[in-house]
Design a protein around this motif. Structure first.
Motif, short mmCIF file in Angstrom:
data_model
loop_
_atom_site.label_atom_id
_atom_site.label_comp_id
_atom_site.label_asym_id
_atom_site.label_seq_id
_atom_site.Cartn_x
_atom_site.Cartn_y
_atom_site.Cartn_z
N LYS A 66 0.83 -1.21 0.00
CA LYS A 66 0.00 0.00 0.00
C LYS A 66 0.86 1.26 0.00
CE LYS A 66 -3.91 0.74 1.74
NZ LYS A 66 -5.05 1.01 2.65
N ARG B 56 0.70 4.30 -2.77
CA ARG B 56 0.63 5.75 -2.51
C ARG B 56 1.75 6.49 -3.26
NH1 ARG B 56 -3.51 4.21 -1.41
NH2 ARG B 56 -4.44 3.84 0.65
N THR C 114 -11.96 -1.89 3.83
CA THR C 114 -11.49 -0.50 3.99
C THR C 114 -10.83 -0.01 2.71
OG1 THR C 114 -11.12 -0.86 6.34
CG2 THR C 114 -10.00 1.02 5.33
N LYS D 25 -13.35 0.70 0.02
CA LYS D 25 -14.03 1.98 0.26
C LYS D 25 -13.20 3.13 -0.28
CE LYS D 25 -16.51 0.49 4.42
NZ LYS D 25 -16.58 0.58 5.91
N GLU D 26 -11.86 3.00 -0.12
CA GLU D 26 -10.95 4.04 -0.59
C GLU D 26 -10.97 4.18 -2.11
OE1 GLU D 26 -7.00 3.38 0.84
OE2 GLU D 26 -7.63 3.13 2.92
#
Length: 268
Positions: A189, A193, A225, A228-229
């Protein structure tokens, strides 16, 4: 001939080839390569090799495309020893290998676990700065990840900016997938980013790789989660993710409710 070969009808292509010769039309290297490629795609490498030998006997010289075609065919059927010998012959007496040649050989070595040979070739090419564009590095990083050499893959990936090679979306996705396969989801992750910060935006393949990582590790809440992002970014499950998801739902039916909720939310 090319049309028949593209449709897997190599015997018909061979008949056209024979008609050409019967009519006094001497086949050129392109004609031979088309037919050789047809045989290689059908995994009839012995027939392809016979044609390759015929080229030389008739006084013609196989070009780099012909060599690449034979190499691809040999690796495809798992004849590693023959492929290595053929590549060595190309280096000593054949045309100069191009980017595609090195890509075929590297992919073949990694596919069959010949990591040492792959890294040796990689080092030689990198020292000479030959064919060292991002596609070349994608092959190496991906091959190392698939062979359990994550640390080496990570080191090469992190070194790319230092040598002036910009990673593309596929590079990031390959590295993220390698990390997810080893369970390093947080690091995956983080790279996701960095990818966005560098203006190289993830695609559906990238997102699927991360979701598969969560499913593989059975981290359903974290997956929810994450989803959802990325809601509203056009994400959809691919076949591999769907397969993972079905297996998880069988063991834990409540996961289906989470997926349906996320799906409805993304439609709003």
């Amino acid at each position: 001939m090319d049309g028949y070969c593209l449709h897997g009808q190599v015997d018909r292509a061979r008949r056209i080839f024979k008609i050409m010769i019967d009519k006094g039309i001497e086949p050129n290297i392109i004609s031979y390569t088309i037919l050789i490629n047809g045989y290689c795609k059908k995994k009839k490498v012995d027939e392809a090799m016979q044609l390759f030998c015929e080229i030389s006997q008739k006084g013609s010289k196989p070009d780099v495309v012909t060599y690449n075609t034979i190499l691809q065919g040999l690796f495809k059927v798992g004849r590693i020893g023959h492929a290595k010998k053929f590549f060595a012959e190309m280096l000593s007496a054949g045309p100069i290998p191009n980017f595609y040649t090195h890509g075929i050989v590297l992919n073949g070595y990694f596919k069959y676990g010949l990591v040492a040979e792959a890294l040796l070739l990689f080092s030689k090419l990198e020292r000479k700065r030959e064919n060292t564009n991002i596609i070349f590095y994608n092959i190496v990083i991906g091959g190392l990840c698939k062979n359990g050499k994550l640390d080496k893959a990570r080191a090469i990936f992190e070194n790319l900016p230092l040598i002036g090679v910009l990673p593309n979306v596929r590079t990031f996705t390959i590295m993220i997938n390698g990390l997810c396969l080893e369970g390093f989801l947080d690091e995956a992750k983080d790279i996701l980013r960095k990818m966005e910060d560098n203006g190289c935006f993830p695609d559906n393949v990238t997102y699927n790789v991360v979701v598969q990582g969560y499913l593989r590790c059975n981290k359903i809440c974290e997956m929810a989660t994450f989803m959802k992002e990325i809601a509203g970014k056009g994400f959809s499950f691919d076949a591999t993710t769907t397969g993972f998801l079905i297996n998880v739902i069988r063991e834990n039916p409540s996961v289906l409710d989470i997926i349906l909720e996320l799906h409805l939310r993304s439609k709003k």
